[in-house]
Design a protein around this motif. Structure first.
Motif, mmCIF file in Angstrom:
data_model
loop_
_atom_site.group_PDB
_atom_site.id
_atom_site.type_symbol
_atom_site.label_atom_id
_atom_site.label_comp_id
_atom_site.label_asym_id
_atom_site.label_seq_id
_atom_site.Cartn_x
_atom_site.Cartn_y
_atom_site.Cartn_z
ATOM 1 N N MET A 30 -5.033 -5.478 -14.535
ATOM 2 C CA MET A 30 -4.802 -6.727 -13.803
ATOM 3 C C MET A 30 -5.965 -6.993 -12.868
ATOM 4 O O MET A 30 -6.774 -6.107 -12.597
ATOM 5 N N GLU A 31 -6.066 -8.232 -12.401
ATOM 6 C CA GLU A 31 -7.086 -8.537 -11.392
ATOM 7 C C GLU A 31 -6.378 -8.800 -10.077
ATOM 8 O O GLU A 31 -5.784 -9.864 -9.883
ATOM 9 N N THR A 32 -6.429 -7.835 -9.197
ATOM 10 C CA THR A 32 -5.764 -7.991 -7.912
ATOM 11 C C THR A 32 -6.675 -7.541 -6.783
ATOM 12 O O THR A 32 -7.704 -6.908 -7.016
ATOM 13 N N LYS A 33 -6.247 -7.845 -5.587
ATOM 14 C CA LYS A 33 -7.026 -7.568 -4.396
ATOM 15 C C LYS A 33 -6.036 -7.260 -3.275
ATOM 16 O O LYS A 33 -5.056 -7.989 -3.120
ATOM 17 N N PRO A 34 -6.279 -6.200 -2.489
ATOM 18 C CA PRO A 34 -5.346 -5.952 -1.387
ATOM 19 C C PRO A 34 -5.574 -6.944 -0.256
ATOM 20 O O PRO A 34 -6.691 -7.419 -0.046
ATOM 21 N N ALA A 35 -4.515 -7.256 0.463
ATOM 22 C CA ALA A 35 -4.632 -8.159 1.612
ATOM 23 C C ALA A 35 -3.650 -7.706 2.687
ATOM 24 O O ALA A 35 -2.845 -6.805 2.455
ATOM 25 N N ARG A 36 -3.759 -8.325 3.867
ATOM 26 C CA ARG A 36 -2.822 -7.992 4.946
ATOM 27 C C ARG A 36 -2.312 -9.273 5.594
ATOM 28 O O ARG A 36 -3.015 -10.292 5.619
ATOM 29 N N ALA A 37 -1.099 -9.190 6.139
ATOM 30 C CA ALA A 37 -0.444 -10.376 6.684
ATOM 31 C C ALA A 37 -0.499 -10.391 8.205
ATOM 32 O O ALA A 37 0.316 -11.054 8.844
#
Lengths: 301, 301
Positions: A30-37
């Motif tokens: 998959m093509e994903t990227k970590p992020a934060r809220a």
């Protein structure tokens, strides 16, 4: 691009699970990227720094984005915005509704990081030392070094499997992480007000505060005098009959309680002898279950 | 004892997934038992009989029982009663809330049976020929022999992996199962009234009915005359301007439409020539998307 993201007011499990699960998904194609809220707390900063990871990208809004939620599933905890939810990977109770079929995996363990690490092991995807470090850090954080009642055998198994990569003293690592997050260098008064509640027992007005720390002896050696001053001051200002401040050591499993006002009664109720307004009570961990009930019983009669 | 149970008005996927998932969980060391939340339909009966399984136990109420839900997660579809939910294993959209941490696994595939079979393969648990049969049957049922838009690559992969145990002609098995469930031996009039809707287009009153079958030629050879009589009778009795009955063949992917009233207009709109009140239209599958819109457009102008 799909963002893998934890809950608002992110904790260490949310941040580290987002990083590791995104990496895992990318390995699976998959093509994903970590992020934060939201902003990263002191504890998480230490964990990321210790294992050489950057903070994931901050999403101000998730409008129009595709998300995989980790470590949460309830609407209130989600980042704001009109988003497409692609999947959920979590360890909390479930309160979720979405109009499309999606991937949803939840299991009753102590940390999302346990489930993420399990994925790596099951799919035979190599875990770097650094990745093992943040996953182990997240497990220790969310299970409060295995002391939380949500801790399962699985959390401990996975933690020790991760530690094969690292060869650390797990308990020491846990303490280091937890201590970093406790942010104990604040003035005594602000520690007292950090998690503070008011109660009326009969005609008496109480203030009861609790903090959780590691290394209570060391802490008290340095700051006992300052704390005694501060509880007297807060009691005075708020005009309570009694102020109780419990400094709970999560590793020693007990609390030093500081008392200003009604000292003799408190000594009787808890069967202690206060010295310099304080005493150690072995096994006292919970304000809700162990401090307020006996006070309520005593003062209502 | 934990009961593994599908939704109310159980279909083949609910029943077969409950049987197989319970078996899988028992192999993994749990103590579970398959159950059902209602009477079994004609299609499911055939599948169980063909592969020598008994019907699972009928639960009249789930009061006081522990349940693992398969093939559903929404409250409305759950068996009634005060129950403890232990887990959910499903392929539907999610609308679920429960106050405790539980196991919850859902994935966007065409059948719960696909996910159950996947578990057997991933955990290297041997699948008997019979177990492969009911899982394959459930996949073919819920994906409408891979014609449903919910069908995924995974469903087809798992179906062919299951069929390695069986060596059947998958499409033939699917047709056999679907035909058994279609219950076409009823009088023509009751087939027409089975899924019947009324519409007003401009000043015209329409009745439009649809059934889905397999083997339209064979069916029409035997029953065309009877159907033509029946549509005329129903149109007359209900005083419609026009009655349309679409006999849709899910394998041939088209419909024989029967028309009584407004024949010339219908011929023009659908660009067909009716013979004995009927005509074949290739690709016509949906009443909602392909029959009502052109009628509405025509009669409203």
């Amino acid at each position: 691009m799909i963002y893998v993201i934890g809950h608002k007011n992110p904790d260490t499990d949310s941040i580290c699970s987002a990083i590791a699960y995104s990496f895992f998904l990318n390995k699976k194609g998959m093509e994903t990227k970590p992020a934060r809220a939201g902003e990263i707390n002191a504890e998480t900063k230490i964990v990321l720094k210790k294992f050489s990871f950057d903070q994931p990208e901050l999403l101000e809004t998730a409008d129009g984005k595709e998300l995989i939620l980790v470590d949460h599933n309830e609407k209130e905890q989600m980042i704001d915005g009109e988003t497409k939810i692609v999947g959920v990977f979590d360890h909390h109770k479930i309160n979720f509704s979405y109009p499309e079929q999606i991937y949803f995996h939840a299991k009753a363990v102590g940390a999302t990081a346990t489930l993420v690490a399990d994925r790596f092991f099951k799919h035979n995807i190599d875990i770097s030392k650094e990745m093992a470090g943040i996953l182990l850090g997240a497990i220790l954080s969310d299970t409060v070094i295995f002391k939380s009642p949500t801790t399962t055998k699985k959390d401990k198994e996975i933690a020790s499997k991760l530690n094969e990569k690292l060869g650390l003293n797990i308990e020491e690592l846990g303490k280091e992480i937890k201590k970093a997050g406790m942010d104990m260098d604040k003035p005594a008064e602000s520690l007292i007000l950090r998690d503070f509640k008011e109660f009326n027992f009969g005609s008496k007005k109480f203030g009861i505060s609790q903090i959780e720390i590691i290394g209570v002896e060391e802490f008290l050696k340095e700051r006992k005098g300052e704390i005694v001053e501060a509880i007297k001051k807060v009691k005075q200002e708020k005009q309570y009959d009694c102020l109780i401040f419990a400094v709970t050591d999560i590793m020693k499993e007990g609390s030093e309680i500081f008392v200003s006002g009604e000292e003799e009664v408190i000594e009787k109720i808890f069967n202690i002898k206060l010295e310099q307004n304080s005493a150690w009570i072995n096994g006292l961990m919970s304000r809700k279950k162990q401090i307020t009930p006996p006070l309520e019983t005593f003062f209502k009669n």
